[in-house]
Design a protein around this motif. Structure first.
Motif, PDB file in Angstrom:
ATOM      1  N   GLY B 259       4.256   3.510  -0.838  1.00 26.72           N
ATOM      2  CA  GLY B 259       4.367   4.102   0.484  1.00 26.72           C
ATOM      3  C   GLY B 259       3.373   5.233   0.585  1.00 26.72           C
ATOM      4  O   GLY B 259       3.119   5.933  -0.400  1.00 26.72           O
ATOM      5  N   THR B 260       2.786   5.390   1.748  1.00 21.77           N
ATOM      6  CA  THR B 260       1.759   6.421   1.887  1.00 21.77           C
ATOM      7  C   THR B 260       1.896   7.116   3.234  1.00 21.77           C
ATOM      8  O   THR B 260       2.367   6.527   4.210  1.00 21.77           O
ATOM      9  N   ALA B 261       1.516   8.368   3.254  1.00 24.33           N
ATOM     10  CA  ALA B 261       1.532   9.131   4.499  1.00 24.33           C
ATOM     11  C   ALA B 261       0.419  10.163   4.431  1.00 24.33           C
ATOM     12  O   ALA B 261       0.094  10.672   3.355  1.00 24.33           O
ATOM     13  N   GLY B 262      -0.165  10.425   5.572  1.00 19.13           N
ATOM     14  CA  GLY B 262      -1.247  11.409   5.593  1.00 19.13           C
ATOM     15  C   GLY B 262      -1.695  11.693   7.001  1.00 19.13           C
ATOM     16  O   GLY B 262      -1.165  11.124   7.970  1.00 19.13           O
ATOM     17  N   SER B 263      -2.634  12.554   7.085  1.00 12.13           N
ATOM     18  CA  SER B 263      -3.205  12.845   8.401  1.00 12.13           C
ATOM     19  C   SER B 263      -4.600  13.393   8.216  1.00 12.13           C
ATOM     20  O   SER B 263      -4.959  13.847   7.123  1.00 12.13           O
ATOM     21  N   GLU B 264      -5.351  13.334   9.274  1.00 12.52           N
ATOM     22  CA  GLU B 264      -6.682  13.916   9.208  1.00 12.52           C
ATOM     23  C   GLU B 264      -6.572  15.439   9.119  1.00 12.52           C
ATOM     24  O   GLU B 264      -5.506  16.015   9.318  1.00 12.52           O
ATOM     25  N   LEU B 265      -7.679  16.031   8.800  1.00 12.25           N
ATOM     26  CA  LEU B 265      -7.655  17.460   8.528  1.00 12.25           C
ATOM     27  C   LEU B 265      -7.156  18.274   9.718  1.00 12.25           C
ATOM     28  O   LEU B 265      -6.559  19.327   9.554  1.00 12.25           O
ATOM     29  N   ASP B 266      -7.381  17.782  10.933  1.00  9.96           N
ATOM     30  CA  ASP B 266      -6.915  18.529  12.093  1.00  9.96           C
ATOM     31  C   ASP B 266      -5.422  18.346  12.332  1.00  9.96           C
ATOM     32  O   ASP B 266      -4.833  18.966  13.201  1.00  9.96           O
ATOM     33  N   GLY B 267      -4.814  17.466  11.562  1.00 13.10           N
ATOM     34  CA  GLY B 267      -3.368  17.275  11.664  1.00 13.10           C
ATOM     35  C   GLY B 267      -2.931  16.390  12.794  1.00 13.10           C
ATOM     36  O   GLY B 267      -1.744  16.139  12.976  1.00 13.10           O
ATOM     37  N   ASP B 268      -3.870  15.886  13.551  1.00 11.04           N
ATOM     38  CA  ASP B 268      -3.501  15.089  14.723  1.00 11.04           C
ATOM     39  C   ASP B 268      -3.279  13.617  14.392  1.00 11.04           C
ATOM     40  O   ASP B 268      -2.274  13.029  14.752  1.00 11.04           O
ATOM     41  N   ASN B 269      -4.225  13.038  13.742  1.00 15.13           N
ATOM     42  CA  ASN B 269      -4.170  11.600  13.515  1.00 15.13           C
ATOM     43  C   ASN B 269      -3.433  11.299  12.218  1.00 15.13           C
ATOM     44  O   ASN B 269      -3.952  11.485  11.133  1.00 15.13           O
ATOM     45  N   LYS B 270      -2.244  10.821  12.358  1.00 12.38           N
ATOM     46  CA  LYS B 270      -1.383  10.610  11.189  1.00 12.38           C
ATOM     47  C   LYS B 270      -1.287   9.126  10.868  1.00 12.38           C
ATOM     48  O   LYS B 270      -1.448   8.265  11.743  1.00 12.38           O
ATOM     49  N   ILE B 271      -0.994   8.865   9.624  1.00 13.21           N
ATOM     50  CA  ILE B 271      -0.817   7.477   9.186  1.00 13.21           C
ATOM     51  C   ILE B 271       0.420   7.381   8.288  1.00 13.21           C
ATOM     52  O   ILE B 271       0.715   8.282   7.509  1.00 13.21           O
ATOM     53  N   VAL B 272       1.127   6.291   8.456  1.00 12.50           N
ATOM     54  CA  VAL B 272       2.221   5.940   7.556  1.00 12.50           C
ATOM     55  C   VAL B 272       2.026   4.477   7.197  1.00 12.50           C
ATOM     56  O   VAL B 272       1.701   3.655   8.063  1.00 12.50           O
ATOM     57  N   GLY B 273       2.198   4.162   5.934  1.00 16.09           N
ATOM     58  CA  GLY B 273       1.993   2.777   5.532  1.00 16.09           C
ATOM     59  C   GLY B 273       2.813   2.418   4.314  1.00 16.09           C
ATOM     60  O   GLY B 273       3.396   3.277   3.648  1.00 16.09           O
ATOM     61  N   ALA B 274       2.874   1.144   4.058  1.00 16.33           N
ATOM     62  CA  ALA B 274       3.584   0.641   2.877  1.00 16.33           C
ATOM     63  C   ALA B 274       2.902  -0.634   2.431  1.00 16.33           C
ATOM     64  O   ALA B 274       2.221  -1.302   3.228  1.00 16.33           O
ATOM     65  N   GLY B 275       3.074  -0.961   1.174  1.00 16.44           N
ATOM     66  CA  GLY B 275       2.422  -2.180   0.694  1.00 16.44           C
ATOM     67  C   GLY B 275       2.937  -2.623  -0.655  1.00 16.44           C
ATOM     68  O   GLY B 275       3.706  -1.922  -1.321  1.00 16.44           O
ATOM     69  N   LEU B 276       2.502  -3.815  -1.009  1.00 17.72           N
ATOM     70  CA  LEU B 276       2.797  -4.391  -2.320  1.00 17.72           C
ATOM     71  C   LEU B 276       1.500  -4.367  -3.118  1.00 17.72           C
ATOM     72  O   LEU B 276       0.488  -4.904  -2.675  1.00 17.72           O
ATOM     73  N   ALA B 277       1.547  -3.759  -4.272  1.00 14.07           N
ATOM     74  CA  ALA B 277       0.333  -3.635  -5.079  1.00 14.07           C
ATOM     75  C   ALA B 277       0.452  -4.504  -6.328  1.00 14.07           C
ATOM     76  O   ALA B 277       1.429  -4.403  -7.078  1.00 14.07           O
ATOM     77  N   PHE B 278      -0.546  -5.342  -6.516  1.00 15.59           N
ATOM     78  CA  PHE B 278      -0.600  -6.210  -7.686  1.00 15.59           C
ATOM     79  C   PHE B 278      -1.598  -5.621  -8.687  1.00 15.59           C
ATOM     80  O   PHE B 278      -2.759  -5.403  -8.347  1.00 15.59           O
ATOM     81  N   HIS B 279      -1.129  -5.390  -9.878  1.00 21.15           N
ATOM     82  CA  HIS B 279      -1.959  -4.711 -10.875  1.00 21.15           C
ATOM     83  C   HIS B 279      -2.416  -5.705 -11.944  1.00 21.15           C
ATOM     84  O   HIS B 279      -1.609  -6.453 -12.492  1.00 21.15           O
ATOM     85  N   LEU B 280      -3.676  -5.667 -12.205  1.00 21.61           N
ATOM     86  CA  LEU B 280      -4.221  -6.558 -13.248  1.00 21.61           C
ATOM     87  C   LEU B 280      -3.764  -6.106 -14.632  1.00 21.61           C
ATOM     88  O   LEU B 280      -3.572  -6.934 -15.524  1.00 21.61           O
ATOM     89  N   ARG B 281      -3.615  -4.832 -14.809  1.00 19.06           N
ATOM     90  CA  ARG B 281      -3.126  -4.273 -16.080  1.00 19.06           C
ATOM     91  C   ARG B 281      -1.690  -3.787 -15.902  1.00 19.06           C
ATOM     92  O   ARG B 281      -1.344  -3.214 -14.872  1.00 19.06           O
ATOM     93  N   ALA B 282      -0.889  -4.004 -16.909  1.00 21.29           N
ATOM     94  CA  ALA B 282       0.478  -3.526 -16.857  1.00 21.29           C
ATOM     95  C   ALA B 282       0.484  -2.011 -16.759  1.00 21.29           C
ATOM     96  O   ALA B 282      -0.154  -1.328 -17.564  1.00 21.29           O
ATOM     97  N   PHE B 283       1.201  -1.517 -15.762  1.00 22.30           N
ATOM     98  CA  PHE B 283       1.289  -0.074 -15.519  1.00 22.30           C
ATOM     99  C   PHE B 283      -0.104   0.558 -15.496  1.00 22.30           C
ATOM    100  O   PHE B 283      -0.307   1.687 -15.951  1.00 22.30           O
ATOM    101  N   ASP B 284      -1.047  -0.194 -14.973  1.00 22.05           N
ATOM    102  CA  ASP B 284      -2.441   0.260 -14.877  1.00 22.05           C
ATOM    103  C   ASP B 284      -2.996   0.704 -16.220  1.00 22.05           C
ATOM    104  O   ASP B 284      -3.817   1.622 -16.318  1.00 22.05           O
ATOM    105  N   GLY B 285      -2.537   0.043 -17.251  1.00 17.25           N
ATOM    106  CA  GLY B 285      -3.062   0.330 -18.580  1.00 17.25           C
ATOM    107  C   GLY B 285      -2.684   1.704 -19.102  1.00 17.25           C
ATOM    108  O   GLY B 285      -3.286   2.195 -20.049  1.00 17.25           O
ATOM    109  N   GLY B 286      -1.683   2.307 -18.482  1.00 16.82           N
ATOM    110  CA  GLY B 286      -1.270   3.633 -18.933  1.00 16.82           C
ATOM    111  C   GLY B 286      -2.269   4.713 -18.596  1.00 16.82           C
ATOM    112  O   GLY B 286      -2.187   5.820 -19.109  1.00 16.82           O
TER     113      GLY B 286
END
Lengths: 186, 287
Positions: B259-286
């Protein structure tokens, strides 16, 4: 020609579909990792054969493979699984082994590696592997037939090599049957 | 940006192919049975102490294995089947969705040329703010020191604040009736590079990242005159820098939900998102 709005909708639908497919695939992938302490490979794989031990991040099992004919070598199957969430270096060069021949004499055994291919390698987190190695007595000893062998796996997980890890001997003995099978086979 | 998108999509194809291969391989454990093991598995004690190297002849380019004992293998080698994954890069492919706020104030003007004349128009958004939603694709690679870099692509549409007023400003159509004009469809495409740092606490990962790139909102203006329909498409492209916070939960060694959330530096343009991430390395190789 599709209207841009319809194109956008179809793209969003495609992403949603991909997410659903991803979730289904995720369930399959998620079920495939090595479970700590299970001493079992991925789904469908048999349990690790032989004696078991846990050393550092590794679950290890050693099983013997026996030849019905007199031999100066002893083959052992080593199964290992990474129980940690990070890669671990598996160092077969750190193994120590001893064997006892039919006459009861003890011999130090070394891994037969004519091509010098054995070296420390990383095992991915939550995965498992298997190697079958041949243990041979040194040049001084010529045992008629190995009756048993013991392998110290304490330093198989690299990182414990430099430490004074307590030995973890896993032993295999020749089964009494006339028809010899590999340990773990039905 | 087009080049970035093309590269991103190419990388995605490769990664997805890798993910398919990952799943097809039976997941985490290929054990030591990879390669050409079927040619002569070592069963029972028939091998111990034997030479094992000079048996069967191989036919053509296919290698016929004679043993699974290290030192006696003809085709395989030590470490084959279990050590390869740890040498792979810690790549991640993520599919998700997003919703973001952004400036909608899109003004455009143009000319439509029908058979009966030329009609000029002006378009003005009815609202200054709009909301875009759609799908997101992201490729990232974990680096040492808990850093990561990557690229992402967002494709969607404006789902609110889409209303636009179209006015005909002038025409040379004489007494001919004016065409019917409308402007509604607004597509959103964005993409850029991402860099961040991640901390791990058990199965949770918390990241702080910055995304920099460009986004494009396109507006289509339609002019209908009888059976004649003309369409003009206008684009408004802008650059952005967007700090974000991101939370990952590892469902399995090769899969996380983000899950992700953020906004541009002026604080106006905000984003919220979610996704499924597939990793080639287990736990990203630590990493």
């Amino acid at each position: 020609m599709l209207a841009p709005e319809r194109v956008a909708r179809s793209r969003i639908a495609a992403v949603a579909l991909a997410l659903c497919a991803g979730a289904a695939g995720a369930a399959a992938i998620g079920a495939c990792g090595y479970r700590p302490g299970s001493f079992r490979g991925a789904a469908g794989r048999a349990s690790f054969a032989g004696q078991r031990a846990t050393v550092g991040c590794l679950d290890v099992a050693v099983a013997g493979r026996w030849s019905p004919t007199p031999t100066v070598a002893q083959a052992v199957q080593v199964d290992f699984g990474n129980r940690c969430d990070r890669p671990v270096v598996v160092d077969f060069t750190a193994l120590r082994a001893v064997g006892r021949d039919d006459g009861g004499r003890e011999h130090a055994l070394a891994i037969h590696d004519p091509r010098r291919e054995i070296h420390p390698l990383s095992l991915e987190a939550r995965t498992a592997g298997r190697e079958v190695i041949e243990l041979r007595a040194g040049a001084a000893g010529q045992p008629a037939r190995m009756q048993s062998a013991c392998v110290d796996v304490a330093r198989l997980a690299s990182g414990s090599r430099g430490q004074r890890a307590a030995p973890r001997w896993l032993c295999v003995s020749r089964p009494p049957e006339r028809v010899v099978r590999a340990e773990g086979e039905p | 940006m087009t080049m970035t998108m093309t590269m991103t999509m190419t990388m995605t194809r490769r990664l997805l192919a890798g993910a398919v291969a990952l799943a097809a391989s039976g997941g985490a454990v290929r054990a030591a049975h990879a390669g050409c093991h079927s040619g002569g598995s070592h069963s029972g004690g028939s091998h111990a102490g034997s030479d094992g190297g000079g048996g069967d002849s191989s036919s053509g380019s296919s290698c016929s294995e004679v043993s699974d004992v290290v030192g006696h293998q003809r085709c395989g080698h030590f470490g084959e089947g279990w050590s390869g994954r740890a040498a792979m890069p810690a790549l991640t492919a993520e599919l998700g969705f997003f919703t973001r706020q952004l400036d909608s104030g899109m003004g455009a003007s143009g000319v439509m040329e029908h058979d009966t004349g030329t009609f000029a128009y002006d378009v003005a958004s009815a609202s200054d703010r709009a909301t875009a939603a759609g799908g997101a694709l992201r490729i990232a690679m974990a680096l040492p020191a808990h850093l990561y870099v990557g690229a992402e692509l967002e494709i969607g549409a404006l789902v609110s604040g889409t209303a636009a007023d179209v006015e005909m400003s002038a025409s040379d159509g004489g007494a001919a009736p004016a065409p019917t004009m409308s402007a509604s469809e607004k597509l959103y495409v964005g993409g850029g590079a991402v860099a961040g740092v991640r901390g791990q606490l058990g199965r949770l990962g918390l990241s702080a990242e910055v995304v920099g790139g460009a986004r494009d909102v396109s507006l289509s203006v339609r002019s209908r005159y009888g059976s004649c329909v003309l369409t003009d498409t206008h684009h408004r492209t802008s650059a952005f820098v967007e700090p974000r916070l991101r939370l990952d939960f590892w469902v399995s060694p090769w899969l996380s939900v983000a899950g992700t959330a953020g906004s541009e530096l002026d604080g106006d343009n905000k984003i919220v998102g979610a996704g499924l991430a597939f990793h080639l390395r287990a736990f990203d190789g630590g990493l």
